[in-house]
Design a protein around this motif. Structure first.
Motif, PDB file in Angstrom:
ATOM      1  N   PRO A  77       0.822  -1.201   0.000  1.00 45.95           N
ATOM      2  CA  PRO A  77       0.000   0.000   0.000  1.00 45.95           C
ATOM      3  C   PRO A  77       0.860   1.257   0.000  1.00 45.95           C
ATOM      4  N   ALA A  78       0.387   2.293  -0.675  1.00 45.09           N
ATOM      5  CA  ALA A  78       1.152   3.531  -0.765  1.00 45.09           C
ATOM      6  C   ALA A  78       1.234   4.209   0.596  1.00 45.09           C
ATOM      7  N   LEU A  79       2.400   4.756   0.899  1.00 48.52           N
ATOM      8  CA  LEU A  79       2.603   5.522   2.120  1.00 48.52           C
ATOM      9  C   LEU A  79       1.930   6.874   1.957  1.00 48.52           C
ATOM     10  N   VAL A  80       1.047   7.207   2.902  1.00 52.06           N
ATOM     11  CA  VAL A  80       0.299   8.457   2.822  1.00 52.06           C
ATOM     12  C   VAL A  80       0.317   9.143   4.184  1.00 52.06           C
ATOM     13  N   THR A  81      -0.010  10.414   4.200  1.00 53.28           N
ATOM     14  CA  THR A  81      -0.202  11.155   5.436  1.00 53.28           C
ATOM     15  C   THR A  81      -1.654  11.615   5.506  1.00 53.28           C
ATOM     16  N   ARG A  82      -2.284  11.359   6.634  1.00 56.59           N
ATOM     17  CA  ARG A  82      -3.688  11.697   6.830  1.00 56.59           C
ATOM     18  C   ARG A  82      -3.844  12.526   8.105  1.00 56.59           C
ATOM     19  N   SER A  83      -4.707  13.516   8.043  1.00 54.27           N
ATOM     20  CA  SER A  83      -5.112  14.242   9.238  1.00 54.27           C
ATOM     21  C   SER A  83      -6.344  13.563   9.820  1.00 54.27           C
ATOM     22  N   GLY A  84      -6.556  13.756  11.111  1.00 50.72           N
ATOM     23  CA  GLY A  84      -7.717  13.161  11.738  1.00 50.72           C
ATOM     24  C   GLY A  84      -7.892  13.659  13.154  1.00 50.72           C
ATOM     25  N   ARG A  85      -8.821  13.020  13.858  1.00 51.88           N
ATOM     26  CA  ARG A  85      -9.100  13.392  15.245  1.00 51.88           C
ATOM     27  C   ARG A  85      -9.241  12.139  16.093  1.00 51.88           C
ATOM     28  N   ILE A  86      -8.978  12.284  17.384  1.00 52.75           N
ATOM     29  CA  ILE A  86      -9.158  11.179  18.319  1.00 52.75           C
ATOM     30  C   ILE A  86     -10.648  10.997  18.583  1.00 52.75           C
ATOM     31  N   LYS A  87     -11.160   9.822  18.251  1.00 49.70           N
ATOM     32  CA  LYS A  87     -12.573   9.523  18.464  1.00 49.70           C
ATOM     33  C   LYS A  87     -12.814   8.969  19.865  1.00 49.70           C
ATOM     34  N   SER A  88     -11.888   8.114  20.345  1.00 47.91           N
ATOM     35  CA  SER A  88     -12.002   7.558  21.694  1.00 47.91           C
ATOM     36  C   SER A  88     -10.646   7.040  22.141  1.00 47.91           C
ATOM     37  N   ALA A  89     -10.490   6.921  23.451  1.00 47.05           N
ATOM     38  CA  ALA A  89      -9.277   6.357  24.051  1.00 47.05           C
ATOM     39  C   ALA A  89      -9.706   5.661  25.338  1.00 47.05           C
ATOM     40  N   ILE A  90     -10.020   4.379  25.237  1.00 42.60           N
ATOM     41  CA  ILE A  90     -10.630   3.618  26.339  1.00 42.60           C
ATOM     42  C   ILE A  90      -9.583   2.713  26.987  1.00 42.60           C
ATOM     43  N   SER A  91      -9.560   2.686  28.312  1.00 44.91           N
ATOM     44  CA  SER A  91      -8.603   1.859  29.047  1.00 44.91           C
ATOM     45  C   SER A  91      -8.907   0.372  28.840  1.00 44.91           C
ATOM     46  N   LEU A  92      -7.854  -0.394  28.537  1.00 43.47           N
ATOM     47  CA  LEU A  92      -7.963  -1.844  28.410  1.00 43.47           C
ATOM     48  C   LEU A  92      -7.434  -2.547  29.653  1.00 43.47           C
ATOM     49  N   ASN A  93      -6.445  -1.936  30.300  1.00 43.55           N
ATOM     50  CA  ASN A  93      -5.944  -2.375  31.603  1.00 43.55           C
ATOM     51  C   ASN A  93      -5.319  -1.152  32.276  1.00 43.55           C
ATOM     52  N   HIS A  94      -4.452  -1.354  33.241  1.00 39.50           N
ATOM     53  CA  HIS A  94      -3.925  -0.221  34.011  1.00 39.50           C
ATOM     54  C   HIS A  94      -2.984   0.672  33.212  1.00 39.50           C
ATOM     55  N   ASN A  95      -2.421   0.205  32.094  1.00 36.27           N
ATOM     56  CA  ASN A  95      -1.473   1.054  31.360  1.00 36.27           C
ATOM     57  C   ASN A  95      -1.583   0.972  29.841  1.00 36.27           C
ATOM     58  N   ILE A  96      -2.672   0.427  29.312  1.00 42.04           N
ATOM     59  CA  ILE A  96      -2.875   0.341  27.862  1.00 42.04           C
ATOM     60  C   ILE A  96      -4.255   0.882  27.519  1.00 42.04           C
ATOM     61  N   ARG A  97      -4.299   1.727  26.488  1.00 44.40           N
ATOM     62  CA  ARG A  97      -5.571   2.273  26.016  1.00 44.40           C
ATOM     63  C   ARG A  97      -5.821   1.880  24.567  1.00 44.40           C
ATOM     64  N   HIS A  98      -7.096   1.712  24.259  1.00 48.75           N
ATOM     65  CA  HIS A  98      -7.549   1.433  22.900  1.00 48.75           C
ATOM     66  C   HIS A  98      -7.847   2.777  22.251  1.00 48.75           C
ATOM     67  N   LEU A  99      -6.971   3.203  21.344  1.00 50.73           N
ATOM     68  CA  LEU A  99      -7.068   4.508  20.702  1.00 50.73           C
ATOM     69  C   LEU A  99      -7.738   4.353  19.341  1.00 50.73           C
ATOM     70  N   VAL A 100      -8.814   5.088  19.117  1.00 47.47           N
ATOM     71  CA  VAL A 100      -9.535   5.067  17.840  1.00 47.47           C
ATOM     72  C   VAL A 100      -9.426   6.442  17.202  1.00 47.47           C
ATOM     73  N   LEU A 101      -8.987   6.473  15.944  1.00 41.32           N
ATOM     74  CA  LEU A 101      -8.851   7.716  15.195  1.00 41.32           C
ATOM     75  C   LEU A 101      -9.856   7.735  14.052  1.00 41.32           C
ATOM     76  N   GLU A 102     -10.404   8.902  13.809  1.00 42.46           N
ATOM     77  CA  GLU A 102     -11.258   9.122  12.640  1.00 42.46           C
ATOM     78  C   GLU A 102     -10.499  10.037  11.696  1.00 42.46           C
ATOM     79  N   LEU A 103     -10.169   9.521  10.507  1.00 46.23           N
ATOM     80  CA  LEU A 103      -9.335  10.239   9.552  1.00 46.23           C
ATOM     81  C   LEU A 103     -10.166  11.087   8.605  1.00 46.23           C
TER      82      LEU A 103
END
Length: 358
Positions: free
Chosen positions: A110-136
């Protein structure tokens, strides 16, 4: 596009030309392609600069280079025969024409691209890891196991210094707007401390990708996947990709963690097991190295390498390893001479404390 070049550093310098552009640089004796390119304004993707992350993979179209060290864990022998190399480990032996992802068209994947976006959510999975979702703002295509570089526009420290995170879910099979990552809090890590400090929903973010070659190979053999910490992210992406196929190999997943508090995504893994394609099976074995002796843990203890042979035949399997360098190095030592090198694939998760300043 205007030509970017610098005066020859010495009479023995060689010229580096980027295919499909007017970009060029002069490379001094002993200087790597990556360093010379960056010095001359050629934007070659990179992170570690020591040959461990694979970000700077390019293709040699004309000329000769000398490799500083073995790069076969990121560029297999077939790819090397087709000219693929790591810019951070390549020194020129002649003038060179190079294809660079994002700049040249003659690069696989796949072609290397740069995309702008925003953080949609960042939910804790345990004490030090978060599930980060971006909307591009525009769609992106990637392969299971790949990663992207993330930066924060306008932030004094995080705008220019990108951080690398693996996609944690399987691609949809078509360009997609929403992408997901697992982000582990690294003490002293500027990006993760920024993310964990407060609610960041709606914050602007920039993504460059896809990057990396930790993707599915040798599906005709049983697969052993070993994840440590947030190294589960690309492993989970690969498993989701395989589970969606009509047929899949037998898979054994080991998840290395210190204690039960460090485990996460257990329900997602159980769902993958329950829905694994017919005529094959998926085993899951978490392994805890530092669980208190008086806890209720009844699973495996110690280190993953101690248990591999109890659940599979290493010599007949393909290995996919992802996590901290000490874990990967330990397993590589254990399977050396048992598993053929071209059946071993790994992605060292290197944070800023692991990087050599070169």
């Amino acid at each position: 596009m205007s030509t970017t070049a610098c005066a020859p550093a010495s009479p023995n310098s060689y010229q580096l030309i980027i295919e499909g552009t007017e970009l060029q640089a002069y490379v001094a004796p002993g200087e790597t392609v990556l360093k010379a390119g960056l010095r001359s304004g050629v934007k070659i993707a990179h992170l570690c600069m020591v040959g461990e992350c694979g970000s700077c993979r390019c293709r040699l179209l004309r000329g000769k280079v000398r490799l500083k060290k073995d790069i076969s864990h990121h560029v297999d022998h077939d790819a090397m025969r087709n000219g693929y190399l790591l810019a951070c480990q390549s020194e020129l032996l002649s003038d060179v024409l190079l294809a660079v992802p994002g700049l040249s068209s003659d690069v696989q994947g796949p072609a290397l691209v740069t995309r702008s976006g925003r953080i949609k959510s960042a939910i804790s999975l345990n004490h030090n890891i978060r599930h980060l979702v971006l909307e591009l703002d525009a769609p992106l295509t990637y392969e299971a196991g790949q990663y992207a570089q993330l930066s924060i526009p306008g932030h004094p420290a995080l705008a220019q210094e990108a951080r690398c995170y693996s996609f944690c879910s399987a691609p949809l099979g078509h360009p997609q707007i929403e992408v997901e990552f697992h982000v582990r809090l690294v003490p002293g890590g500027q990006f993760t401390e920024w993310l964990f400090a407060e609610d960041r929903i709606g914050e602007c973010i920039e993504l460059t990708g896809p990057l990396g070659d930790f993707t599915v190979h040798n599906v005709q053999r049983p697969m052993v996947l070993i994840a440590g910490g947030s190294g589960l992210a690309p492993i989970k992406s690969i498993l989701e990709h395989l589970s969606a196929q009509q047929s899949a190999p037998d898979v054994t997943l080991f998840f290395a963690a210190r204690t039960q508090d460090d485990l996460y995504c257990l329900s997602e893994i159980a769902k993958l097991q329950a829905n694994w394609p017919a005529h094959s099976r998926m085993l899951f074995e978490p392994v805890l190295s530092n669980e208190p002796g008086d806890s209720d843990w009844r699973g495996l203890a110690g280190y993953c390498g101690e248990h591999i042979s109890s659940f599979c035949s290493p010599a007949d399997s393909s290995f996919y390893l992802c996590g901290p360098p000490p874990m990967i190095d330990s397993i590589l030592r254990q399977i050396e001479g048992v598993v053929e090198p071209h059946y071993i694939h790994y992605d060292r998760f290197i944070d800023r404390s692991n990087m050599a300043q070169q």
